[in-house]
Design a protein around this motif. Sequence first.
Motif, PDB file in Angstrom:
ATOM      1  N   UNK A  77      22.442 -20.292 -29.001  1.00 15.29           N
ATOM      2  CA  UNK A  77      21.461 -20.993 -28.493  1.00 15.29           C
ATOM      3  C   UNK A  77      21.955 -22.499 -27.944  1.00 15.29           C
ATOM      4  N   UNK A  78      22.970 -22.992 -28.608  1.00 16.23           N
ATOM      5  CA  UNK A  78      23.579 -24.241 -28.228  1.00 16.23           C
ATOM      6  C   UNK A  78      24.893 -24.249 -27.581  1.00 16.23           C
ATOM      7  N   UNK A  79      25.181 -22.943 -27.133  1.00 15.12           N
ATOM      8  CA  UNK A  79      26.462 -22.535 -26.429  1.00 15.12           C
ATOM      9  C   UNK A  79      26.726 -23.384 -25.165  1.00 15.12           C
ATOM     10  N   UNK A  80      27.789 -24.138 -25.139  1.00 14.45           N
ATOM     11  CA  UNK A  80      28.246 -24.878 -24.097  1.00 14.45           C
ATOM     12  C   UNK A  80      29.052 -24.117 -22.903  1.00 14.45           C
ATOM     13  N   UNK A  81      28.407 -23.967 -21.951  1.00 14.52           N
ATOM     14  CA  UNK A  81      29.127 -23.011 -21.038  1.00 14.52           C
ATOM     15  C   UNK A  81      30.469 -23.399 -20.589  1.00 14.52           C
ATOM     16  N   UNK A  82      31.436 -22.504 -20.590  1.00 15.03           N
ATOM     17  CA  UNK A  82      32.908 -23.050 -20.106  1.00 15.03           C
ATOM     18  C   UNK A  82      32.996 -22.266 -18.625  1.00 15.03           C
ATOM     19  N   UNK A  83      33.202 -23.095 -17.687  1.00 12.35           N
ATOM     20  CA  UNK A  83      33.161 -22.782 -16.332  1.00 12.35           C
ATOM     21  C   UNK A  83      34.565 -21.888 -16.093  1.00 12.35           C
ATOM     22  N   UNK A  84      35.674 -22.206 -16.520  1.00 13.81           N
ATOM     23  CA  UNK A  84      36.880 -21.873 -16.474  1.00 13.81           C
ATOM     24  C   UNK A  84      37.804 -21.502 -17.691  1.00 13.81           C
ATOM     25  N   UNK A  85      38.589 -20.569 -17.705  1.00 13.74           N
ATOM     26  CA  UNK A  85      39.368 -20.457 -18.801  1.00 13.74           C
ATOM     27  C   UNK A  85      40.397 -21.467 -18.871  1.00 13.74           C
ATOM     28  N   UNK A  86      40.724 -21.954 -20.053  1.00 14.86           N
ATOM     29  CA  UNK A  86      41.641 -22.998 -20.259  1.00 14.86           C
ATOM     30  C   UNK A  86      42.961 -22.726 -19.669  1.00 14.86           C
ATOM     31  N   UNK A  87      43.275 -21.467 -19.649  1.00 15.52           N
ATOM     32  CA  UNK A  87      44.496 -21.198 -18.838  1.00 15.52           C
ATOM     33  C   UNK A  87      44.504 -19.626 -18.429  1.00 15.52           C
ATOM     34  N   UNK A  88      45.351 -19.086 -17.738  1.00 16.19           N
ATOM     35  CA  UNK A  88      45.085 -17.746 -17.474  1.00 16.19           C
ATOM     36  C   UNK A  88      46.591 -17.283 -17.704  1.00 16.19           C
ATOM     37  N   UNK A  89      46.950 -16.139 -18.273  1.00 15.50           N
ATOM     38  CA  UNK A  89      48.189 -15.507 -18.614  1.00 15.50           C
ATOM     39  C   UNK A  89      48.931 -15.556 -17.444  1.00 15.50           C
ATOM     40  N   UNK A  90      50.160 -16.174 -17.471  1.00 12.29           N
ATOM     41  CA  UNK A  90      50.831 -16.303 -15.960  1.00 12.29           C
ATOM     42  C   UNK A  90      51.649 -15.045 -15.712  1.00 12.29           C
ATOM     43  N   UNK A  91      52.022 -15.163 -14.433  1.00 11.92           N
ATOM     44  CA  UNK A  91      52.945 -14.072 -14.080  1.00 11.92           C
ATOM     45  C   UNK A  91      52.624 -12.872 -14.337  1.00 11.92           C
ATOM     46  N   UNK A  92      51.475 -12.387 -13.877  1.00 13.17           N
ATOM     47  CA  UNK A  92      51.275 -11.029 -14.248  1.00 13.17           C
ATOM     48  C   UNK A  92      51.510 -10.195 -13.200  1.00 13.17           C
ATOM     49  N   UNK A  93      51.516 -10.348 -11.942  1.00 15.80           N
ATOM     50  CA  UNK A  93      51.807  -9.326 -10.887  1.00 15.80           C
ATOM     51  C   UNK A  93      52.972  -9.822  -9.997  1.00 15.80           C
ATOM     52  N   UNK A  94      53.331 -10.941  -9.881  1.00 15.76           N
ATOM     53  CA  UNK A  94      54.154 -11.597  -8.839  1.00 15.76           C
ATOM     54  C   UNK A  94      55.382 -10.909  -8.485  1.00 15.76           C
ATOM     55  N   UNK A  95      55.948 -10.490  -9.220  1.00 10.33           N
ATOM     56  CA  UNK A  95      57.565  -9.507  -9.285  1.00 10.33           C
ATOM     57  C   UNK A  95      57.113  -8.374  -8.750  1.00 10.33           C
ATOM     58  N   UNK A  96      55.989  -7.705  -8.813  1.00 11.74           N
ATOM     59  CA  UNK A  96      55.908  -6.212  -8.378  1.00 11.74           C
ATOM     60  C   UNK A  96      55.652  -6.006  -7.303  1.00 11.74           C
ATOM     61  N   UNK A  97      55.582  -4.707  -7.074  1.00 15.58           N
ATOM     62  CA  UNK A  97      55.192  -3.993  -5.851  1.00 15.58           C
ATOM     63  C   UNK A  97      53.859  -4.272  -5.360  1.00 15.58           C
ATOM     64  N   UNK A  98      53.038  -4.887  -6.411  1.00 11.48           N
ATOM     65  CA  UNK A  98      51.478  -5.270  -5.962  1.00 11.48           C
ATOM     66  C   UNK A  98      51.556  -6.347  -5.186  1.00 11.48           C
ATOM     67  N   UNK A  99      52.606  -7.140  -5.255  1.00 13.59           N
ATOM     68  CA  UNK A  99      52.781  -8.305  -4.296  1.00 13.59           C
ATOM     69  C   UNK A  99      52.567  -7.983  -2.818  1.00 13.59           C
ATOM     70  N   UNK A 100      53.010  -6.759  -2.373  1.00 17.11           N
ATOM     71  CA  UNK A 100      52.879  -6.356  -1.191  1.00 17.11           C
ATOM     72  C   UNK A 100      51.434  -5.616  -0.790  1.00 17.11           C
ATOM     73  N   UNK A 101      50.380  -5.894  -1.821  1.00 21.36           N
ATOM     74  CA  UNK A 101      49.368  -5.046  -1.732  1.00 21.36           C
ATOM     75  C   UNK A 101      48.369  -5.882  -0.907  1.00 21.36           C
ATOM     76  N   UNK A 102      47.507  -5.167  -0.442  1.00 14.71           N
ATOM     77  CA  UNK A 102      46.612  -5.982   0.526  1.00 14.71           C
ATOM     78  C   UNK A 102      45.136  -6.107  -0.326  1.00 14.71           C
ATOM     79  N   UNK A 103      44.846  -7.283  -0.227  1.00 18.66           N
ATOM     80  CA  UNK A 103      43.511  -8.065  -0.967  1.00 18.66           C
ATOM     81  C   UNK A 103      42.286  -7.598  -0.024  1.00 18.66           C
TER      82      UNK A 103
END
Length: 405
Positions: A77-103
């Motif tokens: 009822x009194x929940x204050x909405x959070x528009x963003x997470x305080x942080x996102x676990x870093x470096x999840x995909x950047x070194x992988x084959x997925x970096x060549x993937x197409x969005x």
Amino acid sequence: MRHSNISFILYFVLISSILVTKTHYVNGKGSVSTAEEDDMEKVLSKKPVKTITAKIGDIIDCVDIYKQPAFDHPLLKDHKIQMNPSSIPGDTTSKTILSSSIFRGLQREGCPSGTIPIRRTTKENLVNAKDFLTKTKLNHTNTMHYHSVSAEEFIEGKTYFGGIASMTIHNLTLDHDQFTTSQIWILNGPPEEINCIEFGIAKSPSIFGDSRSRLFGSWTADAYKKTGCLNMNCPGFVQVNPNVAFGQVFDRSSIYGEIVYGLDLMVYWAPISGNWWLGIGGNADKIEPIGYWPNKLFTHLANNASAVRYGGAAGAPSQRPTPPMGNGYLPRFDDYLKTAFMTNMMYVNETGDSVNLNLYSIKTKQDAKPDCYNIMFAGKLGGGWDITMVYGGPGGMCSSAMPLG
Ligand SMILES: *[C@@H]1O[C@H](CO)[C@@H](O)[C@H](O)[C@H]1NC(C)=O
Ligand SMILES: *[C@@H]1O[C@H](CO)[C@@H](O)[C@H](O)[C@H]1NC(C)=O
Ligand SMILES: *[C@@H]1O[C@H](CO)[C@@H](O)[C@H](O)[C@H]1NC(C)=O
Ligand SMILES: *[C@@H]1O[C@H](CO)[C@@H](O)[C@H](O)[C@H]1NC(C)=O
């Protein structure tokens, strides 16, 4: 090493809001309590600020962000909405084959500012979803066939703060009353009051009106006895992203032997708020927050998880065959164009970093005849591939006389 033969790119897709107009209904076979029915009526009566008919025909209602179902929850009822997470676990995909993937594939025509998308559903769909969840968790083996395969670290006393994987997307055709998923489970607590967040790709004609691959997430704080639901079907999940909604369709599917399309998904615990955020990526350097399950919904999952499980599930009413899982074929290591798989299997640790699963602690489990569904752990592949497993199968009459390890 097998990976040297992997000469394709894992194409990444996001969700597009497109779908077929036709919806099939079942007469709700499930029973719901009056309280649950009240919740359903509330969810269905949300007045949209704007309605979008997506390419394929799905209807997306844009609802005032402060009037979304979550805020009907007594604990919020009194929940204050959070528009963003305080942080996102870093470096999840950047070194992988997925970096060549197409969005690709995320339809950018979203809801207007200050509103969030909710895929329009029906009471029958809500009842069917509820029915599946309670039956699968509460061991109604007499009314429901339910099978799952999974891979998981087994380390006594270890705590987890999230689960991450890249999973492939496949095209399957299901009968009306069957469902199948590729998913991650985040768990804590004893079985009878298990707290659980499940998320991934689901197909279910009786819940979604067709067999298409759709984004799903569900939660419970008591093994789905009284709390929790699928997607936005009850008050719980707080949506903040204006472009991507639960139930939306993935607009690309892998083609057997030719091309693989996949998707990055993660759920992680945000420090301070303790909310569990859902993030989705189609792009190596961008994980997009969708929304979160507020900390207050949970008991055992309030501070951390005791297990993260990666795999698939499939179900159907008893006496009926269970549907295909993964790409509909038994898993294999020799050709990743012909198998369903998850790669970059990671968890989030106490300091909010994404960490590879420990190779030597992983066990696979499957509860059906191995010619129905199977799972095999591939280990850490080189060449930009990290912790990987293959899984799936054709389904059928799968129950084995004895539980299989
Ligand atoms: C489900 O119920 C059956 C029969 O009552 C029992 O043998 C089995 O152990 C139960 N399974 C779980 C996971 O509770
Ligand atoms: C998926 O299957 C449907 C129905 O069989 C078909 O129309 C569609 O083209 C398929 N999509 C892909 C990407 O293979
Ligand atoms: C994990 O959660 C439990 C139960 O809420 C809590 O007692 C414990 O301290 C937590 N552990 C960590 C490492 O956060
Ligand atoms: C979490 O993982 C990061 C990266 O591997 C590591 O530096 C950090 O020490 C880990 N935190 C804990 C509490 O283990």
